[in-house]
Design a protein around this motif. Structure first.
Motif, PDB file in Angstrom:
ATOM      1  N   VAL A  24       0.844  -1.253   0.034  1.00  0.00           N
ATOM      2  CA  VAL A  24       0.031  -0.077   0.071  1.00  0.00           C
ATOM      3  C   VAL A  24       0.827   1.351   0.245  1.00  0.00           C
ATOM      4  O   VAL A  24       1.745   1.332   0.794  1.00  0.00           O
ATOM      5  N   GLN A  25       0.572   2.101  -0.765  1.00  0.00           N
ATOM      6  CA  GLN A  25       1.446   3.335  -1.073  1.00  0.00           C
ATOM      7  C   GLN A  25       1.233   4.106   0.454  1.00  0.00           C
ATOM      8  O   GLN A  25       0.659   4.126   0.968  1.00  0.00           O
ATOM      9  N   ALA A  74      -5.765   8.026   7.211  1.00  0.00           N
ATOM     10  CA  ALA A  74      -6.664   8.363   5.717  1.00  0.00           C
ATOM     11  C   ALA A  74      -6.434   7.211   4.897  1.00  0.00           C
ATOM     12  O   ALA A  74      -7.072   7.336   3.506  1.00  0.00           O
ATOM     13  N   VAL A  75      -5.976   6.144   4.910  1.00  0.00           N
ATOM     14  CA  VAL A  75      -5.970   5.025   4.109  1.00  0.00           C
ATOM     15  C   VAL A  75      -7.194   4.145   4.335  1.00  0.00           C
ATOM     16  O   VAL A  75      -7.072   3.658   5.035  1.00  0.00           O
ATOM     17  N   HIS A  76      -7.959   4.287   3.405  1.00  0.00           N
ATOM     18  CA  HIS A  76      -9.464   3.510   3.337  1.00  0.00           C
ATOM     19  C   HIS A  76      -9.210   2.288   3.558  1.00  0.00           C
ATOM     20  O   HIS A  76      -9.941   1.422   4.304  1.00  0.00           O
ATOM     21  N   SER A  77      -8.379   1.629   2.728  1.00  0.00           N
ATOM     22  CA  SER A  77      -8.202   0.003   2.789  1.00  0.00           C
ATOM     23  C   SER A  77      -7.715  -0.562   4.320  1.00  0.00           C
ATOM     24  O   SER A  77      -8.002  -1.686   4.438  1.00  0.00           O
ATOM     25  N   ARG A 105     -12.886   0.257  12.711  1.00  0.00           N
ATOM     26  CA  ARG A 105     -12.177   1.755  12.827  1.00  0.00           C
ATOM     27  C   ARG A 105     -11.191   1.869  14.079  1.00  0.00           C
ATOM     28  O   ARG A 105     -11.851   1.533  15.156  1.00  0.00           O
ATOM     29  N   PHE A 106     -10.213   2.437  14.065  1.00  0.00           N
ATOM     30  CA  PHE A 106      -9.226   2.449  14.895  1.00  0.00           C
ATOM     31  C   PHE A 106      -8.121   3.494  14.556  1.00  0.00           C
ATOM     32  O   PHE A 106      -8.050   4.099  13.355  1.00  0.00           O
ATOM     33  N   ASP A 107      -7.233   3.843  15.346  1.00  0.00           N
ATOM     34  CA  ASP A 107      -6.337   4.683  15.346  1.00  0.00           C
ATOM     35  C   ASP A 107      -5.080   4.062  14.841  1.00  0.00           C
ATOM     36  O   ASP A 107      -4.352   3.656  15.396  1.00  0.00           O
TER      37      ASP A 107
END
Length: 559
Positions: A27-28, A35-38, A61-63
């Motif tokens: 992943v880039q 902010a990386v949706h995947s 969802r998490f940090d």
């Protein structure tokens, strides 16, 4: 009566399926990992069965910035040089954190469908009996932490996954691997437990129902270890198909009978409580096919509850509880790249519960093959006419012979070196075991077959060891001619529904959604292929508009 054995294998294969993993996707890098949706969504494919729900069960969802910081901190760094996400598993998000010196840390965050919060993570983090496994660096089983989710951070397992080299290993090399797995199984039996459930650190079960961790070591000494406690089971069957939302007894238990009775009550409670029954992945239901109802399922389970005490093993060594790896396939076995027959570690101990030996007694998944299965110490035979076969047929015949030979070698090794496990494997080939195992997923399917199995049990009732040990009581059921005819009609209808499902699978070919899942690029084509196969089936059955409406109401695939 129809012989239920003709489709027992189909149910057993469904009850004992596994998932696999592949290397991480690149992943880039992004300055804000959140902010990386995947990272937070399921991206491995698309579901053609109830997709909205399935995706929601795999969205968490998490940090991610904080998880990355903790991974770096665990290895003495302030930040990571690189973050990658492994392709999604069915129950977890898994990441690879690479440090500036090349050190690698694997992080795991459970999906909502992984099990009840706290218990899934807490039960995975404990010592494994003399088995090389990833070293856990830090974990938190309470989602109210700085990450905002349960997590585990561990060292990356050394070596390579066995699946990378298994196809190129000859049968001698494969047998070396199998012998190593058999040694681990023997080691796991060096500590037998007095309870059934899952093993936790005691501090992770504060305020929860638990039992003392007492076990017997290889020298026969009984040891109480206060560092650990036995708590609720975390196995998939206690959470899948809506069970996670239902309150029932998840353990721990002090006896195998209590444990097995709880499974029946679990299914009854789930059937009674869920707003809708799950749709079967094996059978298409509708007019001209089988129609499941809550009443039919509960009736089958009430019969199960009456039979449990008679079908449990009378050999107490088979009822003894052990900690066991539940998922020995080539993705979870790591080997030395310079000597791929040497195992360097086993990963993925999630859902590794303390269960009776007979619940662990199956050959490692790496030995599974398609074709006639061996019994006991039976030896495979190469087809006598193999020299007359075409090259492709000869290749398939030789492959089947080698695969079954490996199973035969494993069974002989187990017979020679691990007699209790071999006896447990033998028990798993009996109708007594079938009465137990086929009841544990009746929420989803199998009640027609189960009732036929119960009716057939009458023919061998007096020969069951559990019946003889209890003074030869009479068979606890009486089936009228009408009742037997109804059971047979239900079995015929269920088989017909399975044949309809297989017809859909054959029509869709490579687009068939295994476990309801297809690749992204297959999604639209798969849905269209299933739709066309459905219309062809409707035409084949000659359904009228009302019957088509009934079929559509129970159709398991998204339109």
């Amino acid at each position: 009566m129809i012989n239920p054995s003709m489709f027992r294998c189909e149910f057993k294969r469904h009850l004992l399926t596994v998932t696999t993993k592949t290397p991480p996707e690149d992943v880039q890098q992004h300055p804000d990992l959140n902010a990386v949706h995947s990272y937070f969504h399921y991206t491995r494919g698309r579901f053609v069965c109830n997709e909205d729900f399935e995706m929601s069960q795999r969205r968490v969802r998490f940090d991610m910035n904080e998880l990355s910081r903790l991974a770096a901190k665990a290895t003495g760094f302030e930040s990571c040089a690189k973050v990658e996400k492994y392709p999604d598993g069915m129950y977890n998000k898994t990441f690879l954190f690479t440090m500036h010196n090349g050190a690698e840390v694997v992080g795991k965050v459970p999906n909502p469908n992984a099990g009840r919060p706290h218990f899934t993570t807490a039960s995975e983090v404990r010592n494994v009996l003399k088995t090389p496994a990833p070293k856990v660096l830090t974990w938190n089983a309470n989602a109210r932490n700085s990450v905002g989710a349960e997590y585990i951070l561990m060292e990356k397992m050394a070596g390579i996954q066995l699946h990378q080299v298994w196809p190129s290993l000859d049968i001698k090399g494969r047998f070396v691997v199998v012998k190593a797995l058999a040694r681990y199984q023997k080691t796991w039996m060096s500590a037998s437990f007095s309870r059934i459930g899952a093993l936790y650190y005691s501090k992770d079960l504060q305020g929860s129902h638990s039992l003392d961790c007492t076990y017997t070591n290889a020298d026969g000494q009984e040891i109480k270890d206060t560092r650990f406690a036995i708590g609720p089971c975390t196995g998939r069957e206690f959470f899948d198909n809506g069970r996670a939302t239902v309150e029932f007894d998840r353990g721990p238990w002090s006896s195998v009978e209590d444990y097995r009775l709880a499974i029946g009550r679990r299914e009854i409670d789930s059937i009674a409580s869920l707003p809708q029954l799950p749709k079967s992945p094996l059978t298409l239901c509708g007019p001209h096919s089988y129609k499941p109802t809550r009443e039919k399922k509960i009736a089958a389970l009430e019969n199960y509850l009456k039979l449990v005490k008679y079908v449990l093993p009378t050999d107490e060594s088979l009822n003894t509880s052990y900690l066991w790896h539940p998922d020995l396939h080539t993705e979870n076995i790591y080997v030395d790249p310079n000597d791929p027959t040497r195992i360097v570690g086993l990963i993925d101990w999630q859902s590794a519960d303390l269960l009776p030996l007979f619940d662990h007694a199956r050959q490692p998944y790496i030995l599974d093959y398609d074709g006639p299965q061996l019994k006991g110490l039976e030896r495979p035979k190469l087809a006598e006419n193999h020299k007359d076969l075409s090259p492709d047929e000869r290749r398939r015949a030789l492959s089947l012979y080698e695969s079954s030979s490996l199973v035969a070698l494993y069974r002989k090794l187990t017979y020679d070196q691990n007699k209790p496990l071999y006896r447990a494997m033998g028990y798993c080939d009996t109708i007594s075991y079938d009465i137990l195992v086929f009841a544990q997923n009746l929420l989803v399917d199998g009640e027609a077959h189960y009732q036929a199995l119960v009716a057939d049990l009458q023919n061998c009732w007096a020969d069951l060891p559990g019946v003889r040990s209890r003074g030869n009581p009479l068979f606890p059921f009486q089936f009228s001619d009408e009742g037997l005819a109804a059971i047979e009609n239900n079995v015929v209808a269920a088989i017909r529904g399975m044949e309809y499902m297989k017809r859909i699978g054959q029509k869709t070919g490579e687009l068939w959604p295994e476990k309801g899942l297809v690749r992204h690029d297959q999604y639209e084509d798969a849905k269209e292929a299933i739709k066309q196969a459905k219309l062809e089936l409707y035409d084949h059955l000659g359904l009228d508009e009302g019957e088509r409406a009934e079929w559509n109401a129970t159709w398991p695939f998204d339109e």
